[in-house]
Design an enzyme around this catalytic site. Structure first.
Site, PDB file in Angstrom:
ATOM      1  N   GLU A 113       0.822  -1.209   0.000  1.00  0.00           N
ATOM      2  CA  GLU A 113       0.000   0.000   0.000  1.00  0.00           C
ATOM      3  C   GLU A 113       0.857   1.261   0.000  1.00  0.00           C
ATOM      4  O   GLU A 113       1.670   1.457   0.910  1.00  0.00           O
ATOM      5  CB  GLU A 113      -0.894   0.016   1.244  1.00  0.00           C
ATOM      6  CG  GLU A 113      -1.751   1.271   1.357  1.00  0.00           C
ATOM      7  CD  GLU A 113      -2.490   1.363   2.692  1.00  0.00           C
ATOM      8  OE1 GLU A 113      -3.472   2.098   2.775  1.00  0.00           O
ATOM      9  OE2 GLU A 113      -2.051   0.698   3.657  1.00  0.00           O
ATOM     10  N   ASP A 155      -5.598   2.799  -1.263  1.00  0.00           N
ATOM     11  CA  ASP A 155      -6.361   3.614  -0.317  1.00  0.00           C
ATOM     12  C   ASP A 155      -6.577   4.988  -0.955  1.00  0.00           C
ATOM     13  O   ASP A 155      -5.613   5.739  -1.170  1.00  0.00           O
ATOM     14  CB  ASP A 155      -5.585   3.738   0.997  1.00  0.00           C
ATOM     15  CG  ASP A 155      -6.403   4.385   2.101  1.00  0.00           C
ATOM     16  OD1 ASP A 155      -7.111   5.378   1.821  1.00  0.00           O
ATOM     17  OD2 ASP A 155      -6.321   3.916   3.249  1.00  0.00           O
ATOM     18  N   GLN A 213      -9.484   0.853  -0.099  1.00  0.00           N
ATOM     19  CA  GLN A 213      -9.905   1.464   1.159  1.00  0.00           C
ATOM     20  C   GLN A 213     -10.286   2.915   0.904  1.00  0.00           C
ATOM     21  O   GLN A 213      -9.844   3.537  -0.068  1.00  0.00           O
ATOM     22  CB  GLN A 213      -8.785   1.399   2.203  1.00  0.00           C
ATOM     23  CG  GLN A 213      -8.483  -0.018   2.669  1.00  0.00           C
ATOM     24  CD  GLN A 213      -7.291  -0.083   3.597  1.00  0.00           C
ATOM     25  OE1 GLN A 213      -6.286   0.583   3.386  1.00  0.00           O
ATOM     26  NE2 GLN A 213      -7.390  -0.894   4.637  1.00  0.00           N
ATOM     27  N   GLU A 272     -11.816   2.640   6.308  1.00  0.00           N
ATOM     28  CA  GLU A 272     -10.706   2.846   7.226  1.00  0.00           C
ATOM     29  C   GLU A 272     -10.615   4.340   7.550  1.00  0.00           C
ATOM     30  O   GLU A 272      -9.749   5.055   7.070  1.00  0.00           O
ATOM     31  CB  GLU A 272      -9.390   2.346   6.612  1.00  0.00           C
ATOM     32  CG  GLU A 272      -8.249   2.284   7.631  1.00  0.00           C
ATOM     33  CD  GLU A 272      -6.904   1.952   6.996  1.00  0.00           C
ATOM     34  OE1 GLU A 272      -6.098   1.291   7.658  1.00  0.00           O
ATOM     35  OE2 GLU A 272      -6.668   2.356   5.845  1.00  0.00           O
TER      36      GLU A 272
END
Length: 265
Positions: A143, A178, A206, A242
């Site tokens: 990530e 993300d 996310q 998240e």
């Protein structure tokens, strides 16, 4: 419709850990993420998941000494044995709770080190981890994380991640994208999303609101557009929620309700 996972390390913090599973299920979630679940026995977590009809879809490998500022071991010279032990621990835990994927955190780059110097070490470590995960039929993800929240982190940009994944060439390692981190670092999130899907490496998504990492119902990101785009692009995975709720978790889920209701129809 997108499938959502509640991140139990950020959401439902108003509840004790064991009670977060019930709260998430009550609010309509069918899946969860947990950052670092290791202080809780895997058998206990597996029982909570089964009791509340939930699937764990993502955990992180142990990051090293988190209290001392460590955020992963993959790029840290001289820590290879600790890295392998952390991956083995994560894989065993993931298998015990029937979680299909593990996020491998890359680590903080020391000031005197450069990413180009550390890249071969990162690749060697990830190749070893990929082989270990493949033997257990598990998947890994990496990530990019923004430098405002995590200064010095090895991996910040989506193009860096795609380059590393291409060099790694491991079929069971993909991108954890993300949107919060992507927007802060570089923006143009929809284009980055299309590229990741076209490259066949998008493993997990996310979201959180930008700039404050709260509910994604205000701020810089048009999250409804991005979620609709996921559908149009054929993404079949989960979207991890998240973020840090402004107030209670359940009270802040109005933005999500239309998607949950649509999935139930």
């Amino acid at each position: 419709m997108p499938r959502f996972a509640a991140n139990l390390s950020l959401l439902y913090m108003e509840h004790a850990f064991a009670d977060r599973f019930e709260a998430a299920a009550r609010d309509g979630f069918e899946a969860v993420e947990i950052l670092f679940p290791y202080e809780h026995p895997a058998a206990e977590v597996a029982a909570l998941l089964q009791r509340h009809g939930l699937q764990a879809v993502l955990i992180n490998a142990p990051p090293g000494d988190f209290a001392a500022g460590e955020r992963g071991l993959a790029c840290l010279p001289g820590r290879e044995a600790e890295f392998r032990a952390s991956v083995e621990q994560a894989l065993a835990y993931a298998r015990a709770i029937a979680c299909p994927r593990v996020h491998i955190m890359s680590g903080i780059v020391a000031r005197e080190s450069s990413r180009s110097v550390l890249k071969p070490l990162w690749l060697d470590n990830l190749r070893w981890a990929a082989e270990a995960a493949a033997r257990m039929d598990l998947r890994l993800c990496i990530e990019p994380i923004n430098a405002r929240d995590m200064p010095g982190y090895f991996l910040n940009r989506q193009d860096q991640a795609l380059e590393l994944l291409a060099a790694l060439a491991a079929p069971n390692v993909g991108l954890q994208m993300d949107w919060y981190h992507c927007q802060i670092v570089e923006g143009d999130v929809a284009t980055k999303l299309r590229r990741a899907i076209a490259a066949g490496v998008l493993e997990h998504v996310q979201l959180a609101g930008v700039p404050d990492r709260q509910e994604p119902d205000e701020g810089e990101l048009r999250v409804d557009y991005l979620l609709d785009l996921l559908d149009r692009l054929g993404y079949a995975g989960h979207v991890g929620c998240e973020y840090r709720p402004r107030a209670g978790t359940s009270a802040g889920l109005a933005w999500l309700q239309r998607f949950i209701d649509g999935a139930r129809q």
